[in-house]
Design a protein around this motif. Structure first.
Motif, mmCIF file in Angstrom:
data_model
loop_
_atom_site.group_PDB
_atom_site.id
_atom_site.type_symbol
_atom_site.label_atom_id
_atom_site.label_comp_id
_atom_site.label_asym_id
_atom_site.label_seq_id
_atom_site.Cartn_x
_atom_site.Cartn_y
_atom_site.Cartn_z
ATOM 1 N N ARG A 267 -1.470 8.472 9.587
ATOM 2 C CA ARG A 267 -1.369 8.735 8.094
ATOM 3 C C ARG A 267 0.309 8.380 7.704
ATOM 4 N NH1 ARG A 267 -4.732 9.942 3.864
ATOM 5 N NH2 ARG A 267 -6.724 11.090 4.525
ATOM 6 N N ASN A 268 1.194 9.355 8.581
ATOM 7 C CA ASN A 268 2.409 9.066 8.162
ATOM 8 C C ASN A 268 3.224 7.749 8.618
ATOM 9 O OD1 ASN A 268 2.267 11.635 7.078
ATOM 10 N ND2 ASN A 268 2.421 12.540 9.072
ATOM 11 N N SER A 269 2.707 7.216 9.858
ATOM 12 C CA SER A 269 3.279 6.077 10.391
ATOM 13 C C SER A 269 2.901 4.770 9.952
ATOM 14 C CB SER A 269 3.239 6.186 12.011
ATOM 15 O OG SER A 269 2.188 6.063 12.622
ATOM 16 N N ASN A 270 1.584 4.684 9.336
ATOM 17 C CA ASN A 270 1.271 3.483 9.077
ATOM 18 C C ASN A 270 0.384 3.718 7.877
ATOM 19 O OD1 ASN A 270 -0.283 1.236 9.166
ATOM 20 N ND2 ASN A 270 -1.638 1.377 10.851
ATOM 21 N N PRO A 271 0.799 2.956 6.723
ATOM 22 C CA PRO A 271 0.311 2.884 5.328
ATOM 23 C C PRO A 271 -1.322 2.501 5.580
ATOM 24 C CG PRO A 271 2.261 1.961 5.242
ATOM 25 C CD PRO A 271 2.108 1.958 6.629
ATOM 26 N N LEU A 272 -1.583 1.531 6.285
ATOM 27 C CA LEU A 272 -3.107 0.917 6.534
ATOM 28 C C LEU A 272 -4.064 1.943 7.554
ATOM 29 C CD1 LEU A 272 -2.016 -2.779 7.257
ATOM 30 C CD2 LEU A 272 -2.404 -1.671 5.042
ATOM 31 N N PHE A 273 -3.504 2.974 7.844
ATOM 32 C CA PHE A 273 -4.308 4.029 8.647
ATOM 33 C C PHE A 273 -5.172 4.442 7.674
ATOM 34 C CE2 PHE A 273 -5.142 8.061 10.257
ATOM 35 C CZ PHE A 273 -5.687 7.936 11.573
ATOM 36 N N VAL B 67 0.935 -1.053 -0.151
ATOM 37 C CA VAL B 67 -0.125 -0.180 -0.084
ATOM 38 C C VAL B 67 0.820 1.400 -0.121
ATOM 39 C CG1 VAL B 67 -1.798 1.424 1.358
ATOM 40 C CG2 VAL B 67 -2.173 -1.202 0.965
ATOM 41 N N ALA B 68 1.995 1.268 0.878
ATOM 42 C CA ALA B 68 2.783 2.546 0.689
ATOM 43 C C ALA B 68 3.448 2.602 -0.563
ATOM 44 C CB ALA B 68 4.211 2.120 1.925
ATOM 45 N N ALA B 69 3.758 1.428 -1.277
ATOM 46 C CA ALA B 69 4.508 1.551 -2.691
ATOM 47 C C ALA B 69 3.462 2.038 -3.657
ATOM 48 C CB ALA B 69 4.822 0.131 -3.128
#
Ligand code: C2O
Length: 508
Positions: A131-137, A53-55
């Motif tokens: 939002r910044n620490s967890n791509p699933l948030f 998700v981050a990618a």
């Protein structure tokens, strides 16, 4: 994790034949989708999803796997309220799984599912951090306010009613009205929503809120994929109990054309008939065995399934008409199907429930026989031949302006008031309205087949409520009254008004 044996002998099409051969996952392998319950953030599947998700969020707009562009696939193509709802979302999850494999480097990634029946709390791996620490948030007003998924939405009673659906269109929403081919123009035309869709599916979307509450944006929230994996798991579980998907060519032969992506971002086209079973798509679910209050199988050829087929054919051929009066469809060696309807011009509102009475002119006992078992949630094989169903269709529904409206339905509850609770034995079920913003826009333009509203229909199973009231042996009744009681948390009560133009009762 890889389980080759599960695939060998399944005899289906392979991922390679479906054009999805991932160079990463061994050909013919099957992965196991597991419950997110108890998974820690460093669980290999969750960690892979998070990396991917981050990618996807970091990919440029020019890459079709870019997070927003991948979410736009849902906005542009998703069918709701018809029989493509289940296969389309299954294919969307497979496409997502492929992209995650490619971008996370985890060749055997299996999408986790959120079983909200067993696990009412929101999966913490998706709400931790920011939002910044967890791509699933993702921002979710319904979760921030303390998510409450009630038994009326996701409880065992709801799931067992869904699992006892006597045919595919009663299980996973029905064909678009007037459909006469497998052409892709039918992909998003309205049919009838059934409980799996209008209750747990729509209800969980609305309860989470934010992007999840809006069709156009829903899959920007990563939890979308775990919610749909559970819907997909229930479909797979319904099949595992011996229930067959639709044999209709208009269903099987429709192709989702230029909707989906393979892992490398190239287009992946797939035919509905190739989405029938999960092993051919490279996955299965771990716990197909709970929690169902009922273990009911309805194999192909069951008399009720066949009667329902007769009813659907009569509708498709326009044999039933729509005026008042009861109609009887005679089915040799199976018995009769009875259909009656009543028109309606009044809206239901939170302070004024609506009652629509459908006269039958005979009693349920006369029509069904005294040995009939309605709904049969707890019946064993010995009652199988006597199983009967009563459905109410709410047709051409003017949907509420307030998308968070919840609709309670009752049957033959003459003294219904806004305070009647769902513990009443005459309570049938509740519905939510994910996608009503589309219905309102699409209403006028999408009316190529003679309706003035885009809301389509709701198909409500009254069998269990009638059984609780002792039918068909109990109090003699030659009418069925369907009561509708909408509610919402917003102050504006008229924004929750709902009006079905016609109520149709089908007794089989
Ligand atoms: Cu197409 Cu649950 O959404």
């Amino acid at each position: 994790m890889l389980d080759r044996r599960a695939f060998i002998g399944a005899g289906g099409t392979s991922l390679a034949l479906l054009g999805l051969n991932s160079p990463l996952l061994a050909q013919g392998a099957t992965v196991v989708r597991r419950s997110v319950r108890g998974m820690t953030a460093n669980d290999p599947d969750l960690a892979a999803m998070s990396r991917a998700v981050a990618a996807m969020k970091a990919l440029p707009q020019s890459d079709p796997r870019n997070w927003t562009r991948f979410a736009d696939i849902h906005r542009n193509f998703c069918p709701h309220g018809n029989w493509y709802f289940l296969p389309w979302h299954r294919a969307y999850l497979v496409s997502f799984e492929q992209v995650v494999r490619e971008l996370s480097g985890k060749a055997d990634f299996a999408l986790p599912y959120w079983n909200w029946t067993a696990d009412r709390a929101f999966p913490s791996a998706f709400s931790a951090g920011n939002r910044n620490s967890n791509p699933l948030f993702h921002p979710r007003p319904g979760v921030a306010n303390g998510l409450r998924l009630g038994d009326d939405m996701v409880g065992p009673q709801v799931i067992s009613r869904v699992m006892q659906s006597p045919d595919f269109e009663a299980f996973g929403s029905s064909r678009p009205r007037g459909q006469d081919s497998a052409a892709s123009q039918w992909q998003r035309r309205p049919g009838s929503r059934t409980e799996l869709e209008f209750n747990p599916h729509d209800g969980v979307h609305q309860s989470i809120g934010g992007n999840m509450g809006v069709v156009d944006l829903a899959s920007r929230d990563p939890i979308f994929f775990l919610h749909h994996a559970n819907i997909d798991r229930l479909w797979s579980g319904w099949n595992a109990r011996g229930n067959a998907n639709s044999p209709e060519l208009a269903w099987r032969n429709l192709v989702f054309n230029r909707n989906f992506l393979a892992g490398n971002g190239s287009p992946w086209d797939v035919r509905v008939g190739d989405l029938n079973a999960t092993p051919a798509l490279g996955y299965r679910y771990d716990g197909d065995d709970s929690p169902f209050a009922a273990e009911v199988a309805m194999p192909v050829g069951d008399p009720v399934t066949e009667k329902l087929r007769g009813y659907r054919q009569a509708v498709a051929r326009g044999l039933l008409g729509s005026g008042p009066g009861i109609r009887r469809i005679e089915m040799p060696s199976l018995g009769s199907v009875y259909v009656a309807s009543a028109d309606n011009g009044t809206a239901a509102s939170p302070d004024r429930p609506l009652a629509v009475t459908v006269p039958l002119s005979r009693s349920l006992g006369e029509m069904l026989g005294q040995d009939a078992v309605l709904g049969a949630a707890s019946s064993g094989p010995e009652t199988r031949g006597n199983r009967r169903y009563v459905f109410a269709f709410l047709h051409d529904v003017d949907l509420p302006l307030d998308a968070a409206t919840r609709l309670r339905t009752f049957v033959n509850c003459q003294e219904l008031t806004p305070r009647t609770t769902i513990d009443d034995q005459r309570y049938a079920t509740s519905a939510s309205f994910f996608g009503s913003e589309h219905a309102q826009h699409g209403g006028a333009s999408g009316s190529g087949h003679g309706t003035s509203t885009g809301g389509g229909s709701l198909c409500i199973d009254l069998s269990q409520a009638l059984a609780r009231m002792g039918q068909p042996r109990g109090p003699r009744t030659d009418r069925l009254t369907v009561q509708l009681l909408p509610s919402s948390n917003s102050g504006e009560s008229h924004a929750s008004n709902i009006r079905p133009r016609r109520v149709e009762v089908v007794i089989l």
